[in-house]
Scaffold this active site. Structure first.
Site, PDB file in Angstrom:
ATOM      1  N   GLU A 497       1.060  -1.227  -0.224  1.00  0.00           N
ATOM      2  CA  GLU A 497      -0.498  -0.212  -0.283  1.00  0.00           C
ATOM      3  C   GLU A 497       0.746   1.856  -0.306  1.00  0.00           C
ATOM      4  OE1 GLU A 497      -3.195  -0.795   3.340  1.00  0.00           O
ATOM      5  OE2 GLU A 497      -3.770  -1.858   2.000  1.00  0.00           O
ATOM      6  N   LYS A 611       5.945  -1.046   1.751  1.00  0.00           N
ATOM      7  CA  LYS A 611       4.773  -0.960   3.076  1.00  0.00           C
ATOM      8  C   LYS A 611       5.449  -2.901   3.590  1.00  0.00           C
ATOM      9  CE  LYS A 611       0.579  -0.575   5.354  1.00  0.00           C
ATOM     10  NZ  LYS A 611      -1.016  -0.330   5.438  1.00  0.00           N
ATOM     11  N   GLN A 612       4.772  -4.052   2.349  1.00  0.00           N
ATOM     12  CA  GLN A 612       4.681  -5.645   2.609  1.00  0.00           C
ATOM     13  C   GLN A 612       5.103  -5.865   1.166  1.00  0.00           C
ATOM     14  OE1 GLN A 612       0.537  -3.524   3.272  1.00  0.00           O
ATOM     15  NE2 GLN A 612       0.728  -5.661   3.438  1.00  0.00           N
TER      16      GLN A 612
HETATM   17  C1  BGC Z   1      -2.593  -4.164   5.671  1.00  0.00           C
HETATM   18  C2  BGC Z   1      -3.763  -4.731   4.718  1.00  0.00           C
HETATM   19  C3  BGC Z   1      -4.258  -5.334   5.592  1.00  0.00           C
HETATM   20  C4  BGC Z   1      -4.898  -4.333   6.399  1.00  0.00           C
HETATM   21  C5  BGC Z   1      -6.285  -5.379   7.285  1.00  0.00           C
HETATM   22  C6  BGC Z   1      -3.244  -2.866   6.213  1.00  0.00           C
HETATM   23  O1  BGC Z   1      -2.188  -1.863   6.698  1.00  0.00           O
HETATM   24  O2  BGC Z   1      -1.298  -2.816   4.420  1.00  0.00           O
HETATM   25  O3  BGC Z   1      -2.782  -5.481   3.215  1.00  0.00           O
HETATM   26  O4  BGC Z   1      -4.955  -6.158   4.765  1.00  0.00           O
HETATM   27  O5  BGC Z   1      -3.944  -3.635   6.851  1.00  0.00           O
HETATM   28  O6  BGC Z   1      -5.559  -5.696   8.254  1.00  0.00           O
END
Ligand code: BGC
Length: 784
Positions: A497, A611-612
């Site tokens: 994100e 971010k991930q």
């Molecule tokens: C993450 C998402 C996740 C959401 C709820 C966000 O910070 O980037 O991938 O689905 O949190 O856990």
């Protein structure tokens, strides 16, 4: 201060505890020690009040919208856990006086929360207080509490005020009308409140039993009704060293409960049913009710408990902690409801369901209790009309699932979130608009469920329709690119994100392609083998026409392949050309998203900073499509650019690292994932547990280190255990049998515990075996 060594003997690695009290750091234990049963969840706030505490009681699926500008959220229901305790004229509060002894623990095996305090009041009078609490796994509506108070200095007059408090809010938003308050027979308290938008009735009851030195006593309480609350106050004189016990039993029912038929619903009947329930519970009492709940917990552990013999005992505790929370967060009693990203343990993410459910949590149930996995997917079926509406509103066909989902399946993502440090305004959240991969993630989970269970009934009733409708969405979503002469997908947010408005996010493109490809395969199978189902769905969805569109798209979707020069899979069209910055500072910070204190989101978007897991997520989900070499190269590259600012990230890196044999790194990521909620950062879990990460911990063990995978034909196993582990035992449910997989660094044993199938196909490191009762495979040397 947290302590994980309190449990000894058979309680070892079953107990999470705190041994010191700090009234300004309450959120951590309220969350990690939360109680629940999938129907409801209660944060473990202390009975006495503190300014910094957050009391929450959530009932799954009872969403309400405070006003039209805000998303639906799970309302914070009336509180029953507060007790005001007055000891010889002194209000019991650990903020004053002296604490001589303090500990509090949650016993994961039994689901009981216990707190023991030896407290000296400012008047120098000493008391021992023992609090106990559980939420029943047997009777989903029941909360049991008990406090034993023993004056240690001299006799004491003890007043306990206890009731039902409907003054609760969600950070200020009040979701209920004032409601009706009533006390029956001076014993049974009742508060009935209705949500303001969705008109859901909540009927909350409470009652008390009192004991003096373990003998039942009857005291006449002082009664009071206040604004949105109803209370009783009991006063007793207690001799020195005698124990005064107050048991409190409470129940919660709502008009959205599964047994209620909305057409014939009658509040009076619900009121009677709940009163009847609390009267029966009162007659049984805390101890017996707790024993009944405990035996349900023991049955659960029998089915799911992974045993890890590790040099680091936290590994064992972390997996149990995950299994505990995965159960209490999941509305396994009702397929109309999904799992919130914080379970039922906090206001964070408003109780909404994300891809967290299908990709991170569902696999746990698929391998241990597949009926719950099915129920979670049925939730997506029940909300498919909301997804169809979203597709239509956005000019697409089929079903476009919301990024954040509540009761109806309509989009619930808030439009605005954290501050933009450059403008001081709120930052726009694009996920609800363009984070679309969830529509493929759900299809992926449906198919995985089907391949592992061969549950044709599920597919006939729900799964096929989800798969076809999501494929139809993607076929309408892809755009023809004249230059590439391929279909592309522009303007999305992928799993990472920190990148918005990107074109051809690899994860999204591959998963979209996978969805269409799988739908085609399934269509062909249905048309040949399940003619009735095919006819029905063809009539409903014009499948033959949709099929042509899938076919037209499927072989022409642009899939970013590993580059010839360096084997990197570009995360999207521009990621690899963005500037690189040193992210060490953010990676090592114990707080998350601190990069957004230094840069605005727009600035972060223009850097090679993730971010991930994003490409790594793709390597995990569609692992068969990439060689180990490609996986390694990409894992290295993206790891050095990933801050892991989402709790979903670390476990995925662990799985991929374990699968390619980088076990040392995998173990490091696993340890970090385990500490997301259990670690020392006392503020990390204030808004609730990290539900997906808990699923991720289990997955890292089973899919990563144990290398287990269920396909339609075979259970595959390819272990890579960390050297810290001497052995691990994993229960797996497959095709109607319970299997136990026991691994050490140089042996594997698989046992069929139930023997319903005379033989089951197992594949170990590429070779097929047939499991009758037991298979034992050995290899001497390092690793298997
Ligand atoms: C993450 C998402 C996740 C959401 C709820 C966000 O910070 O980037 O991938 O689905 O949190 O856990």
């Amino acid at each position: 201060m947290l302590s994980y060594n309190l449990g000894s003997g058979e309680n070892r690695n079953w107990v999470i505890a705190e041994t010191e009290f700090n009234s300004s750091l309450l959120g951590k234990c309220e969350t990690i020690m939360a109680l629940g049963n999938g129907y409801m969840g209660v944060r473990s706030s202390t009975e006495e009040s503190y300014v910094k505490q957050t009391r929450n009681l959530f009932v799954a699926g009872t969403f309400n919208r405070f006003d039209q500008t805000e998303p639906s959220e799970l309302p914070n229901t009336a509180d029953v856990t507060a007790l005001e305790i007055n000891l010889n004229g002194e209000q019991f509060s650990l903020d004053k006086g002296t604490i001589h002894r303090y500990y509090r623990y949650l016993h994961l095996k039994t689901g009981e929360l216990v707190r023991v305090v030896d407290w000296e009041s400012p008047k120098k009078e000493r008391f021992e207080l023992t609090f106990r609490r559980f939420i029943s796994l047997k009777n989903l509506h029941l909360i049991g509490m008990r406090v034993d108070i023993k004056p240690l200095s001299e006799k004491a007059n003890i007043q306990v005020t206890s009731g039902i408090n409907g003054q609760m809010t969600n950070s200020g938003a009040q979701h209920f009308h004032e409601g009706e308050k009533r006390i029956f027979d001076k014993k049974f308290l009742q508060l009935i409140q209705t949500t303001t938008e969705t008109n859901i009735d909540f009927v909350i009851n409470a009652t008390h039993r009192l004991k003096m030195n373990h003998e039942e006593i009857d005291l006449s309480p002082q009664m009071s009704l206040g604004r949105r609350r109803v209370d009783l106050q009991y006063s007793a004189t207690v001799a020195k060293d005698k124990t005064y016990t107050v048991e409190k039993l409470s129940t919660v029912h709502t008009s959205r409960d599964s047994q209620i038929d909305s057409r014939s619903y009658d509040l009076e009947e619900l009121r009677k049913l709940s009163l009847d329930g609390i009267q029966k519970a009162r007659a049984v009492g805390y101890e017996q009710l707790f024993e009944e709940s405990k035996s349900e917990w023991l049955k659960y552990w029998n089915q799911v408990d992974i045993q890890i013999n590790s040099e680091n005992e936290i590994d064992q505790l972390a997996v149990r902690f995950a299994s505990y929370h995965l159960l209490i967060m999941t509305p396994h009693h009702d397929s109309r409801f999904g799992i919130g990203a914080k379970g039922l343990t906090g206001e964070g993410y408003k109780g909404h369901s994300f891809w967290d459910s299908e990709i991170f949590i569902l696999p746990y149930f698929l391998y241990t209790k597949p009926e719950i996995a099915r129920s979670l997917l049925e939730y997506r079926y029940h909300t498919i009309d909301g997804a169809r509406k979203k597709a239509k509103d956005n000019g697409y066909d089929g079903a476009m699932y919301p990024w954040e989902s509540a009761f109806t399946g309509e989009e619930e993502t808030p439009l605005w979130a954290a501050v933009n440090i450059l403008t001081g305004k709120a930052t726009k959240v694009w996920s609800g608009i363009i984070e679309q991969h969830i529509t493929a993630d759900i299809a992926f989970a449906v198919w995985n469920y089907y391949t592992a269970t061969q549950d044709v009934d599920f597919m006939n009733k729900y799964g096929s329709e989800i798969l076809f409708e999501t494929a139809t969405f993607w076929a309408s979503r892809v755009e023809w690119d004249d230059g590439k002469e391929q279909y592309i997908i522009t303007d999305v947010v992928g799993p990472d994100e920190y990148k918005e408005h990107v074109d051809n996010n690899a994860f999204t493109n591959y998963l979209a392609h996978w969805t269409i490809q799988t739908a085609i395969r399934h269509y062909d199978e249905c048309k040949t083998n399940r003619k009735n189902v095919f006819e029905r769905l063809n009539d409903k969805l014009s499948l033959e026409e949709k099929y042509k569109k899938w076919k037209q798209a499927v072989d022409h979707i642009y899939l970013p392949v590993p580059r010839e020069s360096d084997n990197l899979i570009p995360q999207d069209d521009t990621y690899l050309s963005k500037p690189i910055i040193d992210i060490t500072k953010y990676k090592t910070d114990s707080a998350v998203q601190t990069i957004l204190q230094d840069f605005s989101r727009e600035q972060v978007i223009d850097m090679q900073v993730s971010k991930q897991a994003d490409v790594v997520m793709l390597l995990y989900l569609l692992g068969d499509r990439f060689s180990d070499y490609v996986k390694k190269v990409n894992l290295d590259y993206y790891e050095s650019r990933t801050i892991h600012d989402s709790s979903l990230s670390m476990a995925v890196h662990s799985i991929v690292a374990a699968n390619v044999g980088d076990v040392k790194d995998a173990y490091e990521y696993f340890t970090k994932a385990s500490l997301i909620d259990l670690g020392e950062n006392m503020e990390s879990s204030d808004a609730g547990v990290h539900a997906a990460s808990l699923g991720g911990i289990w997955k890292a063990v089973v899919f990563g280190f144990a290398g287990i995978k269920l396909t339609s034909e075979v259970l595959m196993i390819k272990p890579n255990l960390p050297e810290q582990w001497n052995s691990i035992t994993i229960p797996i449910y497959w095709r109607g049998d319970r299997l136990t997989v026991e691994l050490t660094l140089n042996s594997i044993m698989i046992r069929n515990e139930t023997g319903n199938n005379p033989s089951l196909p197992i594949e170990f490191n590429g070779t097929r075996f047939s499991l009758q009762d037991v298979i034992e495979l050995r290899k001497v040397g390092k690793g298997i």
